[in-house]
Motif scaffolding. Structure first.
Motif: not given
Length: 462
Positions: A395-397, A407-409, A414-417
């Protein structure tokens, strides 16, 4: 015109025609004979139409005497060379559904494929591309409607097709409830077919046709199979868990009685209110709609820490919910093989997610020791394993893709959690310092915002 000339009486309702024949010739027709005339005349009309080259399959009940009577009458009618095949429901199950159909329209495909406790029905033999599910199409077009029953669909179809009035929930002459249909000559079958054509156009216009045909329809037999197969319950572990919970409930009950300085019905909101707010003089934490002092879960959580009895009652309620919702009823729902069968609802949520009911297997507790022990009671068969798979923050993607939030992108690239990152902002910590509970709270906020959770609900969840 020829039919009207030769059979003016039979073109009226069967009962009216037979009543006239009874009066004219002194005859008496039984209900079975009246039904026979309707079947035979319908077959004759089909013979006179361009359908005479098609085989007509009529499903009859399991009353053998009625079936034999029908077959006898048809054999004696030499004017009916129509290719008619009679099948009882049992024979239909064995022989399979006729594949000559160009389209099968129904309000609920899954209901035909399985009733979740019996073997697959003959409808499973039909290719998926022949199915059209009216309820599912209506759901895709309006996922917040909630009611996709044939009765509701028929009413909407009547209006949307531009007909004069909605179909009446009429009573027939004998007081029985009439079926939903359209104007004269447009019975439930033709109404369903007209509705299907209209829905196809709307799905195409909304860009949902591929979703319907490539994802939703193929999913139906999968869900039906899952319902029939069920989930294996470790009854020995379940019963041991139940005994432990009942023992803990007895201990908590004794403690509550001691703290209240007397016995009372802990499950009675009125008696509990008397203890908390009159005898112990605890502050009021809200009222019910009827004006009584509230002892709801939310109200007691506001009083947590004020008195030992409140925390003990909260512990009691948590275990009582485990006992009454899961541990006591679930073992009674298993089949002979120890499996529990739920219903997977494809048309129940506005977000497009599946839901589970009768019983609900999607809200099994997961947090704490009790949650882990509860989930361990659901097992795989011998030599098999349960596999859990999930999209990674899908959903966040989707939100990042649609919103183009930098910021989300950047976080995803960067592969962050994402949940750990949100928790870091909330608790002013680095992602490496975040505890599982803090990450869980951040996850609640992330998904709650996506699905429209308000501030009050957020505060309660956290």
């Amino acid at each position: 015109e020829e039919i009207h000339r030769l059979y003016p009486r039979l073109l009226r309702t069967t009962k009216e025609a037979l009543f006239e024949l009874e009066a004219e010739f002194g005859l008496r027709f039984s209900d079975e004979e009246m039904s026979l005339v309707a079947v035979i005349f319908g077959a004759w009309l089909m013979q006179e139409s361009d359908l005479h080259e098609k085989q007509v399959v009529l499903l009859t009940g399991e009353d053998k005497s009625c079936e034999e009577l029908i077959e006898q009458q048809l054999r004696e009618l030499t004017l009916l060379p129509l290719n008619i095949r009679y099948l009882t429901l049992q024979a239909f199950q064995k022989e399979g559904a006729p594949r000559e159909a160009a389209l099968v329209v129904t309000p609920d495909v899954k209901a035909l494929l399985s009733d979740k406790l019996n073997a697959p029905t003959a409808w499973n033999d039909l290719p998926l591309n022949l199915w059209f599910d009216l309820g599912l199409a209506a759901y895709l077009l309006n996922p917040e409607e909630r009611d996709y029953s044939w009765e509701k669909l028929a009413r909407h179809a009547y209006v949307e097709l531009g007909l004069a009035r909605e179909p009446a929930d009429a009573q027939t002459d004998d007081g029985a409830e009439g079926s939903q249909s359209g104007p004269a000559g447009l019975g439930p079958g033709l109404l369903a077919l007209a509705l299907a054509e209209m829905q196809k156009d709307r799905l195409r216009g909304a860009g949902l046709e591929t979703l319907m045909s490539d994802l939703e329809i193929p999913l139906i037999p999968v869900l039906a199979s899952m319902e029939r197969h069920g989930l294996l319950l470790d009854l020995q572990a379940f019963n041991a868990f139940l005994q432990d919970v009942e023992r803990d409930l007895e201990a908590l009950t004794a403690k509550i009685y001691s703290l209240a300085d007397g016995e009372f019905n802990i499950r009675s909101a009125h008696q509990l209110g008397e203890i908390l707010f009159t005898r112990l003089n605890l502050p009021k934490a809200g009222k019910t709609k009827g004006g009584a002092l509230s002892t709801s879960q939310e109200a007691l959580e506001k009083l947590a820490g004020r008195h030992e009895i409140v925390d003990t009652i909260l512990d009691f309620r948590k275990l009582e919910k485990l006992r009454s919702t899961y541990l006591a009823p679930f073992p009674k729902l298993v089949d002979a093989g120890g499996r529990i069968h739920t219903s997977f609802n494809q048309m129940a949520t506005a977000t497009g997610r599946l839901s589970s009911s009768q019983p609900n297997l999607q809200n099994i507790p997961v947090r704490g020791e009790e949650g882990r022990r509860m989930r361990a009671c659901f097992t795989a068969g011998e030599g098999l394993a349960l596999v859990s798979a999930d999209y990674s923050q899908i959903e966040l993607r989707v939100l990042a893709h649609l919103s183009k939030d930098p910021t989300l992108l950047a976080a995803f690239r960067a592969g962050e959690d994402i949940h750990a990152r949100t928790a870091g902002l909330l608790y002013d910590k680095s992602p490496q310092e975040i505890t599982p509970e803090e990450r869980r709270n951040a996850k609640t906020i992330n998904f709650g915002l996506i699905y429209g959770m308000g501030a009050q609900k957020h505060g309660h969840e956290l």
